[in-house]
Motif scaffolding. Structure first.
Motif, PDB file in Angstrom:
ATOM      1  N   LYS A   1      13.453  19.188 -12.344  1.00 39.44           N
ATOM      2  CA  LYS A   1      11.988  19.251 -12.265  1.00 39.44           C
ATOM      3  C   LYS A   1      11.299  18.498 -13.388  1.00 39.44           C
ATOM      4  N   ALA A   2      12.054  18.096 -14.405  1.00 40.39           N
ATOM      5  CA  ALA A   2      11.447  17.328 -15.500  1.00 40.39           C
ATOM      6  C   ALA A   2      10.717  16.111 -14.945  1.00 40.39           C
ATOM      7  N   GLU A   3      11.214  15.577 -13.831  1.00 36.91           N
ATOM      8  CA  GLU A   3      10.590  14.385 -13.244  1.00 36.91           C
ATOM      9  C   GLU A   3       9.140  14.619 -12.858  1.00 36.91           C
ATOM     10  N   TYR A   4       8.841  15.837 -12.419  1.00 34.65           N
ATOM     11  CA  TYR A   4       7.471  16.102 -11.969  1.00 34.65           C
ATOM     12  C   TYR A   4       6.483  16.041 -13.125  1.00 34.65           C
ATOM     13  N   PHE A   5       6.957  16.415 -14.334  1.00 27.33           N
ATOM     14  CA  PHE A   5       6.066  16.323 -15.492  1.00 27.33           C
ATOM     15  C   PHE A   5       5.701  14.870 -15.742  1.00 27.33           C
ATOM     16  N   SER A   6       6.710  14.008 -15.664  1.00 24.85           N
ATOM     17  CA  SER A   6       6.471  12.586 -15.883  1.00 24.85           C
ATOM     18  C   SER A   6       5.447  12.059 -14.893  1.00 24.85           C
ATOM     19  N   ALA A   7       5.626  12.391 -13.612  1.00 25.37           N
ATOM     20  CA  ALA A   7       4.708  11.897 -12.584  1.00 25.37           C
ATOM     21  C   ALA A   7       3.309  12.470 -12.796  1.00 25.37           C
ATOM     22  N   ALA A   8       3.220  13.743 -13.195  1.00 28.25           N
ATOM     23  CA  ALA A   8       1.910  14.361 -13.413  1.00 28.25           C
ATOM     24  C   ALA A   8       1.197  13.733 -14.602  1.00 28.25           C
ATOM     25  N   VAL A   9       1.944  13.523 -15.705  1.00 32.14           N
ATOM     26  CA  VAL A   9       1.325  12.935 -16.896  1.00 32.14           C
ATOM     27  C   VAL A   9       0.900  11.503 -16.604  1.00 32.14           C
ATOM     28  N   GLU A  10       1.734  10.785 -15.852  1.00 28.07           N
ATOM     29  CA  GLU A  10       1.380   9.413 -15.491  1.00 28.07           C
ATOM     30  C   GLU A  10       0.075   9.395 -14.699  1.00 28.07           C
ATOM     31  N   GLY A  11      -0.051  10.312 -13.753  1.00 26.85           N
ATOM     32  CA  GLY A  11      -1.283  10.410 -12.969  1.00 26.85           C
ATOM     33  C   GLY A  11      -2.484  10.689 -13.859  1.00 26.85           C
ATOM     34  N   ALA A  12      -2.311  11.602 -14.819  1.00 31.19           N
ATOM     35  CA  ALA A  12      -3.414  11.952 -15.717  1.00 31.19           C
ATOM     36  C   ALA A  12      -3.815  10.745 -16.562  1.00 31.19           C
ATOM     37  N   MET A  13      -2.821   9.970 -17.019  1.00 33.29           N
ATOM     38  CA  MET A  13      -3.137   8.805 -17.851  1.00 33.29           C
ATOM     39  C   MET A  13      -3.843   7.714 -17.057  1.00 33.29           C
ATOM     40  N   VAL A  14      -3.453   7.575 -15.795  1.00 30.42           N
ATOM     41  CA  VAL A  14      -4.130   6.613 -14.927  1.00 30.42           C
ATOM     42  C   VAL A  14      -5.609   6.989 -14.827  1.00 30.42           C
ATOM     43  N   LEU A  15      -5.884   8.288 -14.704  1.00 30.82           N
ATOM     44  CA  LEU A  15      -7.274   8.755 -14.625  1.00 30.82           C
ATOM     45  C   LEU A  15      -8.050   8.405 -15.895  1.00 30.82           C
ATOM     46  N   VAL A  16      -7.422   8.639 -17.057  1.00 35.16           N
ATOM     47  CA  VAL A  16      -8.092   8.337 -18.331  1.00 35.16           C
ATOM     48  C   VAL A  16      -8.407   6.843 -18.424  1.00 35.16           C
ATOM     49  N   ALA A  17      -7.430   6.002 -18.055  1.00 34.63           N
ATOM     50  CA  ALA A  17      -7.644   4.552 -18.115  1.00 34.63           C
ATOM     51  C   ALA A  17      -8.824   4.151 -17.239  1.00 34.63           C
ATOM     52  N   ALA A  18      -8.897   4.744 -16.045  1.00 36.12           N
ATOM     53  CA  ALA A  18      -9.954   4.391 -15.105  1.00 36.12           C
ATOM     54  C   ALA A  18     -11.323   4.761 -15.665  1.00 36.12           C
ATOM     55  N   ILE A  19     -11.398   5.921 -16.310  1.00 33.66           N
ATOM     56  CA  ILE A  19     -12.687   6.352 -16.864  1.00 33.66           C
ATOM     57  C   ILE A  19     -13.119   5.410 -17.992  1.00 33.66           C
ATOM     58  N   LEU A  20     -12.157   4.985 -18.837  1.00 39.00           N
ATOM     59  CA  LEU A  20     -12.463   4.031 -19.912  1.00 39.00           C
ATOM     60  C   LEU A  20     -12.995   2.716 -19.338  1.00 39.00           C
ATOM     61  N   ILE A  21     -12.334   2.253 -18.269  1.00 39.92           N
ATOM     62  CA  ILE A  21     -12.738   0.994 -17.639  1.00 39.92           C
ATOM     63  C   ILE A  21     -14.172   1.098 -17.121  1.00 39.92           C
ATOM     64  N   ILE A  22     -14.451   2.196 -16.416  1.00 39.64           N
ATOM     65  CA  ILE A  22     -15.779   2.362 -15.815  1.00 39.64           C
ATOM     66  C   ILE A  22     -16.843   2.449 -16.912  1.00 39.64           C
ATOM     67  N   TRP A  23     -16.518   3.157 -17.981  1.00 34.73           N
ATOM     68  CA  TRP A  23     -17.432   3.299 -19.116  1.00 34.73           C
ATOM     69  C   TRP A  23     -17.793   1.932 -19.700  1.00 34.73           C
ATOM     70  N   GLU A  24     -16.752   1.123 -19.950  1.00 38.51           N
ATOM     71  CA  GLU A  24     -16.940  -0.223 -20.504  1.00 38.51           C
ATOM     72  C   GLU A  24     -17.794  -1.084 -19.562  1.00 38.51           C
ATOM     73  N   ALA A  25     -17.515  -0.963 -18.268  1.00 40.62           N
ATOM     74  CA  ALA A  25     -18.212  -1.800 -17.289  1.00 40.62           C
ATOM     75  C   ALA A  25     -19.686  -1.427 -17.176  1.00 40.62           C
ATOM     76  N   VAL A  26     -19.983  -0.129 -17.268  1.00 36.59           N
ATOM     77  CA  VAL A  26     -21.384   0.299 -17.187  1.00 36.59           C
ATOM     78  C   VAL A  26     -22.178  -0.317 -18.339  1.00 36.59           C
ATOM     79  N   GLY A  27     -21.542  -0.386 -19.525  1.00 35.71           N
ATOM     80  CA  GLY A  27     -22.175  -1.036 -20.672  1.00 35.71           C
ATOM     81  C   GLY A  27     -22.533  -2.491 -20.370  1.00 35.71           C
ATOM     82  N   ARG A  28     -21.611  -3.172 -19.670  1.00 37.94           N
ATOM     83  CA  ARG A  28     -21.844  -4.579 -19.331  1.00 37.94           C
ATOM     84  C   ARG A  28     -22.923  -4.757 -18.257  1.00 37.94           C
ATOM     85  N   LEU A  29     -23.086  -3.734 -17.426  1.00 39.57           N
ATOM     86  CA  LEU A  29     -24.159  -3.799 -16.421  1.00 39.57           C
ATOM     87  C   LEU A  29     -25.499  -3.874 -17.132  1.00 39.57           C
ATOM     88  N   VAL A  30     -25.608  -3.082 -18.237  1.00 42.70           N
ATOM     89  CA  VAL A  30     -26.856  -3.033 -18.995  1.00 42.70           C
ATOM     90  C   VAL A  30     -27.035  -4.320 -19.805  1.00 42.70           C
TER      91      VAL A  30
END
Ligand SMILES: [Zn+2]
Ligand SMILES: [Zn+2]
Length: 304
Positions: free
Chosen positions: A81-110
């Motif tokens: 089951k250790a594998e599921y932790f890896s997949a879950a953490v990877e999913g969470a990190m993908v979410l964080v990256a996406a939020i950073l990207i969107i944040w940066e892009a909104v700044g550029r819209l302005v």
């Protein structure tokens, strides 16, 4: 006479994690270079993705090493089951990256800014996308073959990177053609939203595994079919349960036999049934509890 163990240990898949670490390192350099050269926020978002990939790949390596460890004193069922932790953490990190990207892009819209040297930037990013695509396809194929949640998650993650990269390349190409800098952050936001969707999917499939999800319905039906061929006047079953755990699959059931059968007769039938079940699913680990058919206590233990 003993024939050797019935269940073979899981295989070492860590070399695939090394492959994704290498792919992440190469694409960080390529995409980071393209973003620095052009000053494009959508190329930057693409590069940020690769940094997440590197962290995720290192984590996957650690988890794959843990998941093949044999059972020990405090983990009697193994460590798959250790594998599921890896997949879950990877999913969470993908979410964080996406939020950073969107944040940066909104700044550029302005505050819009025109990217530079887009031709070279696009070419470099295209090479990075090809690297990710090749490695991603390989990981998806192996992940399905080996039923490894980590490899599958990693492969799907890389393929979404390719989709993102292609979308970003198209968007940045349009910026170059039209000379409109606003398209750059808009593309980055759309790419970010897609990454959010993928991240949620990764987290969800890991949670399914951690929650002891049953085997796929089609496989479970075929396993039940084996039991049905033995069910009759003398033999019955209840408390049939299956679950998936990383690269291992488990099944358990109670086998009800005539009260006067010897232990040997009951055990022989149980072992024969297990052999038939494992012909359908060679990785299945089966536990059988044998009970007398006409004893009230045999029916008190049906619920878990
Ligand atoms: Zn036995
Ligand atoms: Zn029972």
């Amino acid at each position: 006479m003993p024939n050797g163990p019935r269940y073979s240990p899981p295989v070492d898949l860590s070399r695939y994690a090394w492959l994704s670490i290498a792919a992440a390192a190469v694409t960080i350099v390529l995409k980071g270079g393209a973003a620095a050269l052009t000053g494009s926020v959508s190329l930057l978002s693409d590069a940020l993705e690769s940094v997440v990939n590197l962290v995720a790949a290192v984590l996957a390596l650690v988890m794959l090493k843990i998941s093949i460890r044999p059972p020990d004193d405090n983990h009697r069922f193994g460590h798959s089951k250790a594998e599921y932790f890896s997949a879950a953490v990877e999913g969470a990190m993908v979410l964080v990256a996406a939020i950073l990207i969107i944040w940066e892009a909104v700044g550029r819209l302005v505050h819009p800014r025109m990217p530079e040297q887009l031709g070279i930037g696009l070419a470099i990013s295209a090479v990075a996308a090809l690297v990710n695509g090749a490695v991603g396809l390989l990981l998806i194929r192996r992940g399905a073959q080996m039923r490894s949640a980590t490899l599958s998650a990693d492969g799907r993650h890389l393929m979404t990177d390719v989709v993102t990269s292609v979308a970003v390349l198209a968007g940045v190409g349009l910026v170059a053609l039209t000379g409109r800098p606003l398209l750059d952050p808009i593309v980055a936001i759309v790419a970010g939203a897609n990454i959010v969707r993928i991240g949620i999917g990764l987290v969800r499939s890991s949670v399914d595994g951690l929650m002891d999800i049953a085997l796929p319905a089609e496989l479970e039906a075929r396993l039940m079919g084996v039991l049905e061929t033995h069910r009759g006047e003398e033999v019955d079953f209840h408390a049939v349960r299956t679950r998936e755990s990383g690269n291992r699959r488990f099944m358990e059931f109670h086998l009800l036999v005539p009260d006067e059968w010897s232990v040997k007769a009951g055990h022989d039938l149980a072992e024969d049934i297990v052999d038939e079940l494992r012909e359908i699913e060679p990785d299945l680990r089966v536990t059988v509890h044998t009970e007398p058919l006409h004893d009230a206590r045999s029916y008190e233990d049906i619920e878990i």
